[in-house]
Design an enzyme around this catalytic site. Structure first.
Site, PDB file in Angstrom:
ATOM      1  N   GLU A 209      54.675  72.751  -5.893  1.00  0.00           N
ATOM      2  CA  GLU A 209      53.262  73.104  -5.727  1.00  0.00           C
ATOM      3  C   GLU A 209      52.916  72.816  -4.275  1.00  0.00           C
ATOM      4  O   GLU A 209      52.719  71.659  -3.897  1.00  0.00           O
ATOM      5  CB  GLU A 209      52.387  72.288  -6.698  1.00  0.00           C
ATOM      6  CG  GLU A 209      52.696  72.525  -8.172  1.00  0.00           C
ATOM      7  CD  GLU A 209      52.458  73.956  -8.608  1.00  0.00           C
ATOM      8  OE1 GLU A 209      51.740  74.700  -7.896  1.00  0.00           O
ATOM      9  OE2 GLU A 209      52.981  74.354  -9.653  1.00  0.00           O
ATOM     10  N   CYS A 243      44.500  71.645  -1.644  1.00  0.00           N
ATOM     11  CA  CYS A 243      45.532  72.667  -1.413  1.00  0.00           C
ATOM     12  C   CYS A 243      45.011  74.082  -1.638  1.00  0.00           C
ATOM     13  O   CYS A 243      45.562  75.038  -1.105  1.00  0.00           O
ATOM     14  CB  CYS A 243      46.747  72.402  -2.291  1.00  0.00           C
ATOM     15  SG  CYS A 243      46.395  72.345  -4.052  1.00  0.00           S
TER      16      CYS A 243
END
Length: 454
Positions: A209, A243
């Site tokens: 991720e 993110c």
């Protein structure tokens, strides 16, 4: 115990079969949720100490999401664990086929500092749910949270089942030298490549991720005031250290001035009287200096002020940004919003297509044709139409990247599947034992086989 010994002990614990039964997994999830509840105050304080994260944001973006994920797993886990019957071809008569999930074994979970509780425990929920043992490695950049995680995990789980390894680069290297059965990493693209290279030595599967520059497109048909407020929310959340934060905005030329006005209004409403004392701080001096460098020589429309002593950066809008600007060359990870005006949607689509695939994309429009064009032209991990961030706050959909923004997905059932190997199994009866597949091959058998496989 040293890291090698810890991993070996976890492997023996896993091979004993103790983690496989439903009741064991269910009990572990219940204990984890109870321990988080019992330590909520300590978690909030640690997040405040490490990031200046306010309690409301800590619950909304970290603790609450974890509770919701555990609740969802407890509700569905028994069904997920069952073998799933699938169709069996006539050519395999008389038999039945099914998919059987099994845990990988010993998982390594490496988590980042920006959401140090959620991004550590959410993957752990999947590992537990799937029946694995796990070594959890929190970020050294959030030491207070790391200490609380050690306390929570060590009080409810034996080390040979779930263990937390604290430390920095040396510990990361030592962990990556071990043979794990699956590695789950959340962090930067650069470190993700290192993790993948290390995993390749043991052919260990990885879930990455990562991040990237997540674009926003604001079309002239959008509700500009609502769009500006929702973009401001996504950009200011955790001081942009997210993110999937909106990294830059393509704003249609006709509505640019109105968008800026509405964005500034939203920021004033978020911080009455200009009081930004509860705005999260940039995590450390290194990242503060990096963001400051990215802003050099750029035109500031709003904000721009900094307090280096506490690593505070005001929400900032930059104007006249070009594709060659320094701030467009890397993920910002701060509360800085570059604006790029456009006239044709083709400009936005072309830029997104010709750059690394982002983890998220946000489109604000009422125009269905524009929506269709963007979705059918641009590749990205996930995103929102007419909002930001919220697509990851659900156990009903997966969350993950594509290309340089990551591989694999988790949340909800996909977390269970991410930490499971889905075995394909055919169970065949001893009779009849059809001769057509056996040697010596015959033309008559070939005709039968062709009638089945066509």
């Amino acid at each position: 115990m040293d890291i090698s010994t810890l991993v070996n002990k976890q492997r023996q614990y896993f091979l004993s079969g103790i983690t496989r039964p439903y009741e064991f997994r269910k009990d572990a999830l219940i204990r984890l949720k109870a321990a988080i509840k019992a330590n909520e105050n300590q978690i909030n304080k640690a997040l405040l100490d490490d990031l200046n994260k306010p309690e409301s944001e800590s619950y909304m973006c970290e603790i609450g999401i974890i509770y919701d994920e555990i609740r969802y797993h407890l509700k569905h886990l028994h069904k997920w664990m069952k073998n799933k019957k699938v169709h069996t071809p006539v050519s395999q008569f008389w038999s039945k086929s099914f998919v059987s999930p099994e845990p990988y074994g010993v998982a390594l979970i490496m988590s980042p500092w920006n959401y140090p509780v959620q991004l550590c425990l959410l993957p752990l929920i999947g590992a537990i749910s799937a029946g694995n043992c796990a070594v959890v490695k929190p970020s050294a950049y959030a030491p207070n949270v790391s200490n609380v995680l050690v306390k929570i995990i060590s009080e409810i789980f034996p080390k040979e089942y779930v263990s937390v390894v604290e430390g920095g680069r040396n510990e990361n290297v030592a962990l990556l030298e071990q043979k794990f059965d699956i590695i789950f990493f959340t962090g930067s693209v650069a470190v993700g490549k290192t993790v993948m290279a290390s995993a390749a030595k043991h052919l260990t599967p990885v879930i990455l991720e990562l991040g990237g520059k997540s674009p926003v497109i604001v079309d002239e048909s959008a509700d500009i005031e609502v769009a500006a407020r929702r973009i401001a929310f996504g950009k200011i959340l955790n001081a942009g250290q997210t993110c999937v934060a909106p990294d830059y905005v393509f704003v249609q030329k006709k509505i640019k001035d109105k968008f800026v006005q509405c964005f500034c209004k939203a920021v004033r409403e978020f911080f009455p009287n200009g009081d930004m004392s509860d705005l999260p701080h940039i995590i450390n001096d290194k990242h503060f200096a990096r963001i400051k460098r990215l802003m050099e020589n750029e035109k500031v429309l709003m904000g721009g002020r900094m307090d280096e002593s506490i690593r505070l950066i005001e929400p900032t809008i930059l104007d006249n940004v070009t594709f060659d600007s320094a701030i467009m060359q890397e993920e910002i990870f701060g509360p800085i919003l570059p604006l790029i005006e456009y006239e044709s949607i083709d400009t936005c689509i072309s830029y997104i297509q010709n750059n690394p695939k982002p983890l998220a994309l946000y489109l604000f429009t009422k125009n269905r044709e524009i929506e269709k064009r963007v979705l059918n032209s641009c590749s990205f991990g996930g995103g929102c139409i007419n909002d930001t961030i919220i697509h990851l706050a659900t156990p009903h959909m997966g969350f993950g990247g594509v290309g340089e923004s990551g591989m694999g997905a988790y949340h909800g059932k996909l977390s269970f599947e991410a930490f499971s190997h889905l075995r394909s199994i055919v169970k065949k009866h001893f009779v009849p034992d059809l001769a057509m597949r056996y040697r010596p091959y015959k033309k008559s058998n070939d005709k039968l086989i062709r009638s089945f496989l066509k």
